[in-house]
Write a protein that holds these residues in place. Structure first.
Motif, PDB file in Angstrom:
ATOM      1  N   GLU A 200       2.612  -5.127   9.614  1.00  0.00           N
ATOM      2  CA  GLU A 200       3.386  -5.131   8.536  1.00  0.00           C
ATOM      3  C   GLU A 200       4.728  -6.183   8.886  1.00  0.00           C
ATOM      4  O   GLU A 200       5.624  -5.986   9.464  1.00  0.00           O
ATOM      5  CB  GLU A 200       4.086  -3.773   8.776  1.00  0.00           C
ATOM      6  CG  GLU A 200       2.996  -2.580   8.180  1.00  0.00           C
ATOM      7  CD  GLU A 200       3.677  -1.321   8.459  1.00  0.00           C
ATOM      8  OE1 GLU A 200       4.667  -0.916   8.805  1.00  0.00           O
ATOM      9  OE2 GLU A 200       2.591  -0.164   8.337  1.00  0.00           O
TER      10      GLU A 200
ATOM     11  N   ARG B  29      -2.213  -1.315  12.956  1.00  0.00           N
ATOM     12  CA  ARG B  29      -1.761   0.099  12.762  1.00  0.00           C
ATOM     13  C   ARG B  29      -2.031   1.068  13.737  1.00  0.00           C
ATOM     14  O   ARG B  29      -1.232   1.792  14.432  1.00  0.00           O
ATOM     15  CB  ARG B  29      -2.122   0.743  11.262  1.00  0.00           C
ATOM     16  CG  ARG B  29      -1.514   1.996  10.960  1.00  0.00           C
ATOM     17  CD  ARG B  29      -1.920   2.312   9.751  1.00  0.00           C
ATOM     18  NE  ARG B  29      -1.334   3.552   9.231  1.00  0.00           N
ATOM     19  CZ  ARG B  29       0.050   3.944   8.915  1.00  0.00           C
ATOM     20  NH1 ARG B  29       0.796   2.751   8.567  1.00  0.00           N
ATOM     21  NH2 ARG B  29       0.407   5.043   8.737  1.00  0.00           N
TER      22      ARG B  29
ATOM     23  N   CYS C  35       6.478  -1.713   6.430  1.00  0.00           N
ATOM     24  CA  CYS C  35       5.990  -1.721   4.815  1.00  0.00           C
ATOM     25  C   CYS C  35       5.155  -0.943   4.625  1.00  0.00           C
ATOM     26  O   CYS C  35       4.318  -0.431   5.742  1.00  0.00           O
ATOM     27  CB  CYS C  35       5.974  -3.255   4.599  1.00  0.00           C
ATOM     28  SG  CYS C  35       4.466  -3.732   5.147  1.00  0.00           S
TER      29      CYS C  35
HETATM   30 ZN   LIG Z   1       4.461   1.289   9.306  1.00  0.00          ZN
END
Ligand SMILES: [Zn+2]
Length: 376
Positions: free
Chosen positions: A43, A92, A174
């Motif tokens: 992100e 992530r 984001c």
């Molecule tokens: Zn995040």
């Protein structure tokens, strides 16, 4: 500007990584702000905003206009940033433990609370300082527990420790494909509402405990718990309030947007009196704050081609068609409808849905969820 390097535990010889922090403004300033970017390492809009802020904060510091201490960590997750698989960045989840990089931050409220009543008195500022010292010490002790920490755990603790004395923590994230939105607590909403206005947040979702021990909540929950235990006997406020700013979608790495977002943060600091000069007038709030428990994840009922019928940023009606899932072999076409009226603020980037996956997020107004409120 002061640049510090914080070594992480090396997973294997020859691979040591660091967290780099940059510090601006007077070291003895009364107020302290912490900002980090790209904790979810794929992100990147937050990293660009942090880099933009780095230039702006250095200018403000040179001009003597910074009335607060700012700690900035533009690359919060060097571990995840180095995870690529077949031309795809995967930042992530941690490859080694398969855990989400923004979950499981340790809660040191119990360590802080031990014997705390003997150190507290009737002075709010004194109590805040005592708790901050203990917060820092508890994280420092956890970091020096030799022999049991992984690289990921040392990274989490290093970030927590850099932020634990801050009045305000801004965690820049984001979504996959999204418009501006944010997550914070109901108690912190009054202080972050002006930031939501400058930023242009289209959905501002509030929860005290979303159940994941995310980075933002590992600070506010400690103060919340200490208030519950000691608040009737001693004055204790929120010594730290935090917000997760979601800077649109993963592809929105753009100078114009980053300039806007960095300016929004500086305007908000001006509004609080932490940067010299007059803040611009507050814009209208783009959409009212809602409870995180009223947010809906829309799931794919079957696997198939995902075709959207609405764009993020649309205020949708209950029952409105958001997407279709198409099975080109059986010709089955399954609609995905908005379960209630709200703001359609984020959607998946994938266009082949797997059965059950989350395809869209809508900030609704009727709270109906409880327990764990986040995506995996
Ligand atoms: Zn995040």
């Amino acid at each position: 500007m002061e640049h510090q390097k914080h070594a992480l535990i090396s997973p294997v010889p020859g691979t040591e990584r660091h967290i780099d922090s940059f510090h601006f403004g007077p070291a003895d300033a009364e107020r302290h702000i912490y900002v980090q970017g790209a904790l979810h390492a794929d992100e990147l809009p937050g990293m660009l905003v942090a880099w933009t802020l780095k230039q702006r904060l250095a200018e403000l510091e040179t001009l003597g206009q910074l009335a607060c201490r700012v700690t900035l960590v533009p690359v919060a997750n060097p571990v995840g940033l180095d995870q690529q698989l077949m031309d795809t960045p995967l930042g992530r989840y941690d490859f080694e433990s398969l855990t989400n990089f923004n979950r499981r931050y340790i809660n040191v409220a119990a360590e802080i609370a031990e014997g705390l009543d003997a150190a507290l008195n009737d002075d709010l500022a004194h109590n805040r300082d005592v708790i901050r010292d203990r917060f820092d010490a508890a994280l420092g002790a956890a970091l020096t527990e030799t022999g049991s920490l992984t690289t990921l755990e040392s990274m989490r603790l290093t970030l927590q420790r850099l932020a634990c004395r801050a009045d305000f923590v801004l965690d820049l994230h984001c979504d996959f494909d999204a418009v501006e939105h944010l997550y914070t607590t109901p108690a912190a909403w009054p202080v972050f509402e002006p930031l939501a206005r400058y930023f242009g947040s289209k959905a501002s979702m509030l929860a005290t405990d979303s159940g994941g021990q995310s980075f933002d909540e590992c600070f506010t929950l400690v103060w919340e718990q200490l208030q519950q235990t000691f608040g009737e006997r001693f004055p204790i406020d929120y010594g730290c309030q935090s917000v997760t700013l979601e800077l649109r979608g993963q592809r929105d790495v753009d100078h114009q947007l980053a300039d806007h977002d960095a300016q929004a943060i500086i305007d908000w600091l001006r509004h609080l009196g932490l940067v010299a000069g007059e803040a611009p007038p507050l814009p209208e709030l783009a959409y009212p704050a809602t409870e995180l428990a009223a947010m809906d994840f829309l799931h794919a009922p079957i696997g198939g081609l995902l075709v959207f019928h609405a764009e993020p940023g649309a205020a949708v009606e209950a029952g409105q068609l958001i997407a279709e899932i198409i099975d080109p072999i059986s010709d089955r076409v399954e609609p995905v409808h908005a379960p209630q009226a709200g703001m359609f603020y984020a959607r998946s980037q994938r266009r082949m849905a797997t059965a059950g996956m989350i395809v869209a997020d809508i900030a609704g107004h009727q709270s109906h969820r409880s327990g764990y409120l986040l995506a995996p």
